[in-house]
Design a protein around this motif. Structure first.
Motif, PDB file in Angstrom:
ATOM      1  N   PHE A 246      48.434  43.030  17.515  1.00 55.26           N
ATOM      2  CA  PHE A 246      48.577  41.569  17.566  1.00 55.26           C
ATOM      3  C   PHE A 246      49.607  41.102  16.542  1.00 55.26           C
ATOM      4  N   ALA A 247      49.397  41.537  15.296  1.00 56.09           N
ATOM      5  CA  ALA A 247      50.205  41.035  14.186  1.00 56.09           C
ATOM      6  C   ALA A 247      51.685  41.345  14.347  1.00 56.09           C
ATOM      7  N   ALA A 248      51.999  42.447  15.010  1.00 54.98           N
ATOM      8  CA  ALA A 248      53.399  42.820  15.210  1.00 54.98           C
ATOM      9  C   ALA A 248      54.152  41.782  16.043  1.00 54.98           C
ATOM     10  N   ASP A 249      53.409  40.963  16.783  1.00 54.07           N
ATOM     11  CA  ASP A 249      54.037  39.978  17.667  1.00 54.07           C
ATOM     12  C   ASP A 249      54.027  38.565  17.092  1.00 54.07           C
ATOM     13  N   TRP A 250      53.745  38.428  15.788  1.00 56.74           N
ATOM     14  CA  TRP A 250      53.562  37.083  15.241  1.00 56.74           C
ATOM     15  C   TRP A 250      54.789  36.188  15.414  1.00 56.74           C
ATOM     16  N   ASP A 251      55.989  36.786  15.382  1.00 59.04           N
ATOM     17  CA  ASP A 251      57.199  35.972  15.459  1.00 59.04           C
ATOM     18  C   ASP A 251      57.826  35.966  16.852  1.00 59.04           C
ATOM     19  N   LYS A 252      57.137  36.555  17.814  1.00 59.80           N
ATOM     20  CA  LYS A 252      57.656  36.535  19.183  1.00 59.80           C
ATOM     21  C   LYS A 252      57.260  35.228  19.860  1.00 59.80           C
ATOM     22  N   LYS A 253      58.154  34.690  20.634  1.00 58.53           N
ATOM     23  CA  LYS A 253      57.844  33.461  21.349  1.00 58.53           C
ATOM     24  C   LYS A 253      56.785  33.735  22.416  1.00 58.53           C
ATOM     25  N   PRO A 254      56.038  32.719  22.800  1.00 56.56           N
ATOM     26  CA  PRO A 254      55.049  32.911  23.860  1.00 56.56           C
ATOM     27  C   PRO A 254      55.684  33.534  25.098  1.00 56.56           C
ATOM     28  N   GLU A 255      54.945  34.445  25.717  1.00 54.68           N
ATOM     29  CA  GLU A 255      55.494  35.177  26.857  1.00 54.68           C
ATOM     30  C   GLU A 255      55.772  34.270  28.049  1.00 54.68           C
ATOM     31  N   PHE A 256      54.877  33.301  28.264  1.00 55.45           N
ATOM     32  CA  PHE A 256      55.074  32.362  29.377  1.00 55.45           C
ATOM     33  C   PHE A 256      55.886  31.174  28.852  1.00 55.45           C
ATOM     34  N   ASP A 257      57.056  30.961  29.447  1.00 59.12           N
ATOM     35  CA  ASP A 257      57.975  29.939  28.952  1.00 59.12           C
ATOM     36  C   ASP A 257      57.704  28.594  29.633  1.00 59.12           C
ATOM     37  N   VAL A 258      56.872  27.788  28.994  1.00 64.80           N
ATOM     38  CA  VAL A 258      56.569  26.465  29.532  1.00 64.80           C
ATOM     39  C   VAL A 258      57.829  25.610  29.568  1.00 64.80           C
TER      40      VAL A 258
END
Length: 410
Positions: A246-258
């Motif tokens: 989980f923590a490795a993805d803290w700075d990744k944008k949400p996968e679903f692009d609203v």
């Protein structure tokens, strides 16, 4: 520059209590599996009629049934989705749960896919407001990263601090802050003896904290965090691989692009809703890494850095049910040996033998002429965070059995 005074109430759909959500999850899965696929026009009636048997008579009313169907099992848990062909289908998440009965893994997947903004709430005006306000975060990834670096720095973080500095912080919710500067702000205030809290003028404390409690409930149901008696938030040391994932993805944008959707028209909002529902109903690519060991459910929050089981104990078991089989096998060996030590060798673990339809061969081991008669045991395992009340007539758990198991049972 992170400014914690910029507060923003980012709500999620309100669920039930932790125990109720653990209790109802198998019931939702069973009902959805029974009635889907079905026509969208029939779904409400089919679900409500099938689910009411899991509620006390006083709660078998349309408003309550609709809430279980639309808000919790649908929007919050992503257990089914509406398709543009006019049908309703059970989700991948439901199918996986019916296969493994791993309730914490179910909630891990929800927590992993949770993002702001999302399509779980009404597209207008809630989502449009969050888009206008630039909200863009994976809150659970950010929070677990913060707790990891705080753990390394030996800094305790309370639930109150998580609420104020993270889950109600506009800078965090907009993706403008990082966990290191958040930890620095928390540490500075701790040293200065400053306690900050969420406050909305004219609102009760329950209103201010409802969305915080809801989000942290799911992380606890996912077996990733615990709370100490003094309200500190403690990572589960037996779930470190998942926490680090989980923590490795803290700075990744949400996968679903609203933000890729134009939500100004009704037609576009419908397309957005179909797309979100289908996305959220799919399990995440890393869901296969979310399996929950029985040992990991036992956490001593007084010693948060001490795992309760060695890696060998929790990873040698290649199938979900192996731990349950081992528990029953050891129980039977002890039971039979206490009756007659000579018979203990007749208890056999056969779960790896395909096609038998049972996992353990034992003996009756009770006084009388049938003491040495063979007894066949099929073991089914389920894992959950809260303890079920098996004396509650409305409590249910659900199991799947194979044809061989059914034939052997008959």
């Amino acid at each position: 520059m992170y400014d914690h005074t910029r507060q923003y109430r980012c709500t999620i759909i309100r669920g039930k209590s932790q125990k109720e959500m653990d209790d109802f999850l198998p019931a939702y899965a069973k009902v959805i599996n029974e009635i889907c696929p079905c026509d969208a026009s029939d779904f409400e009636t089919l679900f409500n009629n099938a689910f009411m048997r899991y509620l006390p008579e006083s709660e078998r009313v349309k408003k309550t049934l609709d809430n279980h169907r639309t808000e919790i099992s649908g929007k919050l848990f992503g257990m089914y989705f509406f398709s543009e062909d006019g049908k309703v289908y059970e989700s991948e998440r439901t199918q996986k749960f019916l296969e493994d009965n791993d309730q914490p893994a179910f909630f891990k997947d929800i927590c992993y896919k949770m993002q702001f903004p999302n399509g779980s709430q009404k597209t207008s005006p809630t989502v449009m407001e969050r888009v206008a306000d630039g909200i863009c975060v994976r809150p659970n990834a950010f929070l677990l990263k913060l707790l990891l670096i705080a753990r390394t720095a030996k800094v305790d973080i309370t639930k109150r601090e998580v609420g104020y500095y993270v889950l109600n912080s506009l800078d965090v919710l907009q993706g403008k802050a990082n966990p290191y500067e958040v930890l620095e702000a928390i540490t500075q205030d701790q040293k200065a003896g400053i306690e900050r809290t969420i406050y909305v003028p004219g609102k009760k404390s329950s209103y201010n904290w409802q969305h915080i409690n809801e989000q942290m409930n799911y992380l606890e149901l996912a077996n990733l965090i615990r709370f100490t008696d003094d309200k500190r938030v403690v990572l589960n040391p037996n779930e470190m691989p998942t926490i680090e994932l989980f923590a490795a993805d803290w700075d990744k944008k949400p996968e679903f692009d609203v933000y890729s959707y134009d939500l100004t028209t009704i037609e576009n909002r419908k397309l957005f809703q179909y797309a979100w529902d289908a996305y959220f109903a799919r399990i995440s690519p890393c869901a296969s890494q979310f399996a929950t060991s029985a040992a990991s459910l036992v956490v001593d929050v007084k010693e948060p850095d001490k795992p309760t089981a060695t890696p060998a104990q929790t990873t040698n078991l290649t199938e979900f049910g192996d731990e349950g089989e081992q528990i029953v096998y050891e129980y039977e060996k002890k039971r039979v040996a206490s009756f007659n030590q000579r018979l203990a060798n007749k208890v056999l673990s056969l779960g790896k033998t395909r096609g038998l339809g049972y996992d353990i061969q034992s003996v009756i081991a009770e006084p009388g002429d049938m003491a040495e008669f063979v007894k066949y045991i099929e073991v089914k395992s389920t894992k959950r965070l809260t303890c079920p009340d098996i004396n509650d007539d409305l409590w249910i758990d659900t199991l799947n059995i194979t044809r061989n198991e059914w034939v052997a049972a008959k």
